[in-house]
Scaffold this motif. Structure first.
Motif, short mmCIF file in Angstrom:
data_model
loop_
_atom_site.label_atom_id
_atom_site.label_comp_id
_atom_site.label_asym_id
_atom_site.label_seq_id
_atom_site.Cartn_x
_atom_site.Cartn_y
_atom_site.Cartn_z
N ILE A 163 45.05 34.04 39.24
CA ILE A 163 45.27 34.82 40.44
C ILE A 163 46.12 35.51 40.48
CG2 ILE A 163 45.28 33.26 42.32
CD1 ILE A 163 43.81 31.33 41.31
N CYS A 164 46.26 36.24 41.09
CA CYS A 164 47.16 37.38 40.70
C CYS A 164 47.72 37.32 42.85
CB CYS A 164 47.19 38.90 40.86
SG CYS A 164 46.55 39.25 39.62
N VAL A 165 48.89 37.02 43.54
CA VAL A 165 50.10 36.76 44.46
C VAL A 165 51.24 38.14 44.84
CG1 VAL A 165 49.58 34.21 44.49
CG2 VAL A 165 51.16 35.48 43.66
N CYS A 166 51.02 38.47 45.88
CA CYS A 166 52.43 38.76 46.45
C CYS A 166 51.46 39.88 46.16
CB CYS A 166 53.32 38.76 45.71
SG CYS A 166 54.85 40.40 45.97
N PRO A 167 51.57 40.95 47.66
CA PRO A 167 50.95 42.43 47.53
C PRO A 167 51.59 42.85 46.65
CG PRO A 167 51.46 41.26 49.42
CD PRO A 167 52.08 40.52 49.17
N PRO A 168 51.15 44.26 46.09
CA PRO A 168 49.61 44.37 46.70
C PRO A 168 48.46 43.99 45.62
CG PRO A 168 50.22 46.58 45.42
CD PRO A 168 51.52 45.42 45.66
N VAL A 202 39.23 37.29 37.16
CA VAL A 202 40.26 36.96 37.37
C VAL A 202 39.99 37.08 39.08
CG1 VAL A 202 42.46 39.25 38.21
CG2 VAL A 202 40.98 38.62 36.06
N ALA A 203 41.41 37.07 40.17
CA ALA A 203 41.19 36.48 41.34
C ALA A 203 42.61 36.71 42.37
CB ALA A 203 41.08 35.60 41.67
N PHE A 204 42.69 37.54 43.44
CA PHE A 204 43.34 37.77 44.41
C PHE A 204 43.05 36.67 45.49
CE2 PHE A 204 39.80 40.32 45.54
CZ PHE A 204 39.44 39.75 46.73
N SER A 205 44.85 36.60 45.61
CA SER A 205 45.70 36.00 46.55
C SER A 205 44.64 35.99 48.23
CB SER A 205 46.46 35.30 47.07
OG SER A 205 47.41 34.57 47.85
N GLY A 206 44.09 35.74 49.26
CA GLY A 206 43.98 36.05 50.10
C GLY A 206 44.83 35.68 51.61
N VAL A 207 45.90 33.91 50.52
CA VAL A 207 46.51 33.38 51.52
C VAL A 207 47.74 34.40 52.60
CG1 VAL A 207 47.75 31.93 52.24
CG2 VAL A 207 46.07 31.85 50.97
N SER A 208 47.16 34.93 53.80
CA SER A 208 48.58 34.91 54.86
C SER A 208 49.15 36.28 54.67
CB SER A 208 49.90 34.35 55.03
OG SER A 208 49.63 32.93 55.34
N THR A 209 48.12 37.13 54.48
CA THR A 209 48.64 38.62 53.63
C THR A 209 49.68 39.43 54.92
OG1 THR A 209 46.80 38.74 52.20
CG2 THR A 209 47.38 40.47 52.89
N VAL A 258 35.73 41.40 40.47
CA VAL A 258 37.53 40.83 41.02
C VAL A 258 36.93 40.48 42.38
CG1 VAL A 258 40.02 41.25 41.67
CG2 VAL A 258 38.58 41.96 39.19
N ASN A 259 36.06 39.19 42.77
CA ASN A 259 35.00 39.36 44.04
C ASN A 259 35.65 38.31 44.41
OD1 ASN A 259 33.95 37.90 42.17
ND2 ASN A 259 32.34 38.19 43.89
N ASN A 260 36.78 36.88 43.89
CA ASN A 260 36.78 36.02 44.98
C ASN A 260 38.42 35.72 44.96
OD1 ASN A 260 34.79 33.80 42.15
ND2 ASN A 260 34.32 34.66 44.04
N SER A 261 38.78 34.50 45.98
CA SER A 261 40.00 34.43 46.82
C SER A 261 40.54 34.19 45.89
CB SER A 261 39.83 34.72 48.06
OG SER A 261 39.31 32.62 48.44
N GLY A 262 41.84 33.82 46.15
CA GLY A 262 42.48 32.69 44.67
C GLY A 262 41.97 31.20 45.09
N VAL A 263 42.12 31.42 45.75
CA VAL A 263 41.45 29.15 46.42
C VAL A 263 39.85 29.59 46.24
CG1 VAL A 263 40.92 28.12 49.20
CG2 VAL A 263 42.85 29.74 48.96
N GLU A 264 39.33 30.63 46.30
CA GLU A 264 38.12 30.17 45.50
C GLU A 264 37.57 29.93 44.68
OE1 GLU A 264 35.84 33.38 49.09
OE2 GLU A 264 36.60 33.69 47.51
N LEU A 265 38.26 30.80 43.59
CA LEU A 265 38.81 30.62 42.50
C LEU A 265 39.58 29.51 41.65
CD1 LEU A 265 38.33 31.45 39.35
CD2 LEU A 265 40.35 32.56 39.56
N LEU A 307 52.93 30.27 46.45
CA LEU A 307 52.22 28.89 46.02
C LEU A 307 51.23 28.61 47.33
CD1 LEU A 307 54.73 28.72 44.42
CD2 LEU A 307 53.75 26.57 44.58
N GLY A 308 50.52 30.00 47.75
CA GLY A 308 49.90 30.01 49.13
C GLY A 308 48.34 29.15 48.49
#
Length: 777
Positions: free
Chosen positions: A465-470, A492-499, A521-528, A549-550
Motif C-alpha cells: 500500500i503506497c501512502v503520502c501524495p502522490p 498493490v493499492a494506494f492510500s485513500g485516507v484524508s488525501t 491498481v484499483n483498491n484503496s489501502g483500506v480495501e486491500l 498510518l491512516g
C-alpha cells in the motif's frame, strides 16, 4: 581555378587516408565524400556502399538508405558502362532498407526493377558467374520482402529457385554464406506454417555455423541467430522446453558480445518471455518482456512493428497470470501500431487478433471478441487458404467457445487481484507493507530483497500500500517495479485516507520509466488491508508501516476485532517517546497533526489488544555502510531497477552535496535551507568522514552510505535478522513486549552492519539477475 583546387584538395585528403587500416577508414561516409568531391567516382561508389553496410549493422536504415542512394548517383558519373552487379547492388540494398523501414511498396518497386533487369540479360551473359551471383541476390532479397508482406507462396517460389543456385555455388563461398541462405528459406517455411521442413533446414544451418565457429570462420553472434531461428521453429512445434533452451543460449551469447540495449538482445528477451508464458510461467516472462519492450521502444520507436510485437508478448504474459486488463491496454496499443504498419490482411495480425479476442472475452466484451476472431479467421484464410487444417480448426473451435460464452457473462475477470495464499508455516513470515514508496532513490531495493526472500521461502509478500501524495503515482511505480522483480502477482493499492489534508505535506518522489498506470491498481489501502486481514489465519500477518498510518487506523476504526485477530505484529518506521512508568508507548510527532493522530491510534490499539510492535527510529539507515560500489555493481545486472536506482542515487547525492554547500555559504540558520543537511553531517554520514576536494562536483565515488530505510525495515520484520543486527529496548506493556530501536546505524543502534550490508547486496543482486535469467553473471 577554385573548382580545380577543391577537387585536388579532396583527392589529396582521400589519398592520405587511403593507406590507413581498413578498420579506421573503410565504411566512413566522410571518406566516401572526399572521393566524391574529388570526382573519383569509382572509389566514391565503393566507399558509399561500405558506409551503407556499416550503417545497416548499426540499425541506422535511414542513414544506410541515403548512403546507398549516394552510391547510385556515383554510378551515373562513372565513365563507361557499369557492370550488372555495380548497377543493381545499390538498388538491392535500397530495397532491403525500405523493407526494414516498413515501406514495402517502395521496396517492391526497387526489387522488381532489379528482377526485370536480370530477366533482360541475354542468354549468353546469363551463363557468367557474375550474373548468377547478382541474380541470386535479387531473388533472395525479393523473397524476404514477400515474406515480410506475408506473401508466403510467392516467397517460397522465389527461394525454390534460389536455394539450388546457392548450393551449386557453395564452392565460391563459405559455409556461413550457405547457412544464411538455408536459414532464410527455413524462416519463410516456418512463417508459412511448414514447421517440420523448417526445422530440418534450420538444423542444417546450425550445423554449418557450429562447424564454422570451431574453425574461427563464424562469430558467436551468427551462431546465436541459428539458436533463435531453431528456437522459434521448435516453439511452433510445441516443444517449449527445447525452444526455451535455444532462446536462452542465444540470449546469453548476445548479452556477452553486445550492449544489453541492442535490438538483438531484446529479440532474445522477447522470445524467452513468450516461451515462458506458453509453459505456464508468465510470471517470470513479464520481467523479460518489460525489458524487451523498453529496449525496442528506444531502438525502433513507438510506431515500429518490433515494438508492437514486444507489447503483444508482454500482454500475453499478463493475460496468463490473470491481469487481463493490463493485457488489454497493451494489445490495443500493439494493434494500433500494426494497423498502420501492415496491410489490412497481413498475416502478422493473426496472432495479435487471436490474443486480443481472448482478452476481450475474459474482460467481458464478448460481442467485440467474436468479431475480432472472425476477422482473424478471414485473414488466415486469405493468407493460407484451407491448407492448414489444424490451425483453421483451432480458430473455429475458439469461435464456437465465444458463441457459448456470450450467453454466460458471469465469466468476466475481476479487476481486484487475489490476495496471495496465507498459510501458517514456521519458517515464513507473511508481510503487508504500507509505506511512502518512492520517497528515497533506493526504495526498489526493498522490493528486490522481498523478492529474493520470497524465492528462498522465508517471506511471503501479501501486498503493498503506497501512502503520502502522490499516492496513485507511487502505487503505479511500485506496480511496475514489482512486475520487473518477479512479484507481478502481489496486489498493490494506494492510500485513500484524508488525501486533501495531506497534499500540503507531499514529499519528494523519484519517478521511473516503468511506472505506467495499471487498471489492477484499483483498491484503496483500506480495501486491500481489509481483504488481506479477512483471508489471513489468526495472528499470521505482519504489518510494516511508515510515514502515515491512516489506512491501518481506519481499519481499526471500522473493524477492530478483525485487525486484532489477524495481525501478528506491527513494524513501524518511526521514533517513540521515552516510556514513562505505567504509560503506553507514544510515537514522536512528525509535524503533521493528522498523521500523528493516526500513529497514536495504531500504537494505542496494538498495546491494548496485545499486538507486539517493533519501532525503528526515523533515521535508522543513517551511516549504514552501503557504499557506491555496491550500487554500481547492482547496475551492471542490466536490470532496469538496478540502473534506475544507480542513476537516481548519484543524481540525488550530488544535488544534496550542492545544497549542503549552499547552506554553509548562506548561513546555517537560513530558513530556505532548514531541511537540508549541513556539509559536515553530509561528509560524516554519506561520505564516511571524507571531505571532497575544493570544487569537486561529483562526490558519488566517495559515497559510503545511502538511505536504505525501507530495506532495513523489511529486514527487521524477519526475526532472524532482527535479533542478529538490531539493538533493542524491550518494554512490557499490558503483558506484551514492544521493541524499540532508538538509535540509528551510526549511533550504534545496529550491530554487524558490514555483514548485513553484504547480505542485502547479495539478496538484491540475486533478484535482479534471476529476473534476467542470470545473463549478466
Amino acid at each position: 581555378i577554385i573548382s580545380n583546387e577543391r577537387i585536388e584538395i579532396h583527392g589529396r585528403i582521400a589519398d592520405a587516408l587511403n593507406p590507413l587500416t581498413v578498420d579506421h577508414v573503410e565504411g566512413d561516409a566522410q571518406f566516401a565524400r572526399h572521393y566524391s568531391m574529388a570526382e573519383r567516382w569509382k572509389e566514391a561508389y565503393s566507399q558509399y556502399m561500405e558506409a551503407g553496410k556499416k550503417a545497416e549493422r548499426n540499425l541506422d536504415f535511414l542513414g544506410a538508405l541515403s548512403l546507398y542512394k549516394q552510391a547510385e548517383s556515383c554510378l551515373k558519373q562513372m565513365e563507361g558502362q557499369p557492370s550488372l552487379e555495380q548497377m543493381l547492388s545499390p538498388r538491392i540494398a535500397i530495397g532491403l532498407c525500405l523493407r526494414e523501414l516498413i515501406r514495402y511498396d517502395d521496396a517492391e518497386i526497387e526489387l522488381e526493377y532489379c528482377l526485370n533487369a536480370t530477366n533482360n540479360v541475354s542468354e549468353e551473359n546469363k551463363a557468367s558467374i557474375e550474373f548468377t551471383e547478382t541474380y541470386l541476390k535479387v531473388i533472395t532479397a525479393l523473397a524476404t520482402l514477400k515474406q515480410a508482406q506475408s506473401k508466403y507462396l510467392e516467397a517460397i517460389e522465389l527461394y525454390d529457385r534460389a536455394l539450388p543456385i546457392a548450393r551449386e555455388n557453395q564452392g565460391l563461398h563459405s559455409q556461413v554464406w550457405l547457412a544464411n541462405h538455408v536459414a532464410a528459406y527455413a524462416e519463410i517455411l516456418r512463417k508459412s506454417g511448414n514447421v517440420f521442413k523448417a526445422k530440418k533446414l534450420h538444423s542444417e544451418a546450425l550445423e554449418y555455423r557450429t562447424a564454422a565457429v570451431e574453425v574461427g570462420a563464424c562469430t558467436i553472434l551468427e551462431l546465436a541467430s541459428s539458436y533463435t531461428q531453431l528456437g522459434c521453429t521448435l516453439f511452433g512445434l510445441g516443444d517449449f522446453s527445447k525452444a526455451f533452451n535455444f532462446h536462452k543460449k542465444a540470449l546469453v551469447a548476445r548479452v556477452e558480445h553486445l550492449d544489453f540495449h541492442h535490438s538483438l538482445v531484446s529479440e532474445s528477451l522477447n522470445y524467452c518471455a513468450d516461451v515462458l508464458q506458453s509453459m505456464g510461467n508468465g510470471k517470470d516472462g513479464i520481467a523479460l518482456g518489460m525489458h524487451a519492450a523498453n529496449i525496442r521502444k528506444t531502438a525502433f520507436g513507438t510506431f515500429h512493428p518490433a515494438y508492437a510485437h514486444a507489447l503483444s508478448v508482454l500482454g500475453s504474459c499478463y493475460h496468463s497470470i490473470g491481469r487481463s486488463y493490463d493485457a488489454l491496454e497493451l494489445l490495443e496499443e500493439c494493434l494500433d501500431i500494426c494497423e498502420v504498419a501492415f496491410s489490412m490482411s497481413h498475416a502478422n495480425l493473426i496472432p495479435n487478433l487471436m490474443l486480443y479476442g481472448s482478452i476481450l472475452r475474459v474482460t467481458g466484451n464478448l460481442h467485440k471478441s467474436r468479431s475480432v476472431y472472425k476477422r482473424a479467421l478471414t485473414i488466415h484464410k486469405k493468407n493460407f487458404g484451407d491448407g492448414n487444417e489444424k490451425q483453421r480448426k483451432g480458430m473455429e473451435d475458439q469461435l464456437l467457445d465465444e458463441m457459448i460464452l456470450i450467453t454466460n457473462p458471469k465469466m468476466k475477470a475481476p479487476l481486484d487481484m487475489p490476495i496471495p495464499s496465507i498459510q501458517l508455516e514456521s519458517e515464513k513470515e507473511h508481510l503487508l507493507i504500507c509505506v511512502d514508496f518512492g520517497s528515497r532513490p533506493s526504495d526498489e531495493y526493498m522490493l528486490s530483497v522481498a523478492s529474493s526472500l520470497q524465492q528462498m521461502g522465508i517471506l511471503q509478500l501479501v501486498g503493498v500500500i503506497c501512502v503520502c501524495p502522490p499516492q496513485v503515482e507511487r502505487a503505479d511505480m511500485a506496480r511496475g517495479a514489482m512486475d520487473s522483480l518477479l512479484l507481478p502477482d502481489v496486489p498493490v493499492a494506494f492510500s485513500g485516507v484524508s488525501t486533501d489534508q495531506m497534499n500540503n505535506n507531499s514529499g519528494l518522489m523519484f519517478k521511473s520509466d516503468y511506472g505506467r498506470p495499471s487498471p489492477h491498481v484499483n483498491n484503496s489501502g483500506v480495501e486491500l488491508l481489509t481483504r488481506a486481514l479477512k483471508s489471513a489465519p489468526d495472528k499470521s500477518l505482519v504489518l510494516m508501516c511508515s510515514t502515515c498510518l491512516g489506512d491501518a487506523a481506519e481499519v481499526i476504526d471500522n473493524n477492530p476485532s478483525l485487525f486484532s485477530r489477524a495481525v501478528k505484529e506491527v513494524i513501524i518506521l518511526g521514533s517513540v517517546k521515552p516510556l514513562k512508568r505505567s504509560k503506553y508507548l507514544e510515537p514522536e510527532e512528525c509535524g503533521v497533526a493528522l498523521w500523528d493522530s493516526y500513529a497514536k491510534k495504531v500504537y494505542r490499539h496494538c498495546q491494548k489488544m496485545k499486538i507486539p510492535t517493533v519501532s525503528l527510529c526515523r533515521d535508522i539507515s543513517r551511516g549504514f555502510p552501503f557504499p557506491c560500489n555496491y550500487v554500481d555493481d547492482l547496475a551492471t545486472s542490466n536490470h532496469m531497477v538496478g540502473i534506475k536506482v544507480q542513476q537516481n542515487e548519484e543524481m540525488y547525492i550530488n544535488s544534496q552535496w550542492e545544497l549542503a554547500k549552499l547552506k554553509q555559504e548562506n548561513g546555517l540558520f537560513d530558513n530556505q535551507y532548514r531541511k537540508v543537511v549541513d556539509s559536515k553531517s553530509f561528509c560524516k554520514y554519506s561520505l564516511g568522514n571524507q571531505t571532497p576536494i575544493n570544487g569537486q562536483g561529483n562526490v558519488w565515488p566517495l559515497v559510503k552510505s545511502i538511505d536504505l530505510e525501507l530495506t532495513l525495515g523489511l529486514m527487521c520484520s524477519l526475526p532472524q535478522y532482527r535479533e542478529a543486527h538490531f539493538k533493542w529496548e524491550a518494554h512490557l506493556v499490558n503483558g506484551t513486549y514492544h521493541r524499540v530501536c532508538r538509535y540509528n546505524s551510526s549511533s550504534s543502534g545496529m550491530i554487524k552492519t558490514d555483514s548485513l550490508a553484504n547480505e542485502i547486496h547479495m539478496l538484491i543482486g540475486f533478484t535482479l539477475r534471476t529476473a534476467l535469467l542470470n545473463t549478466s553473471c
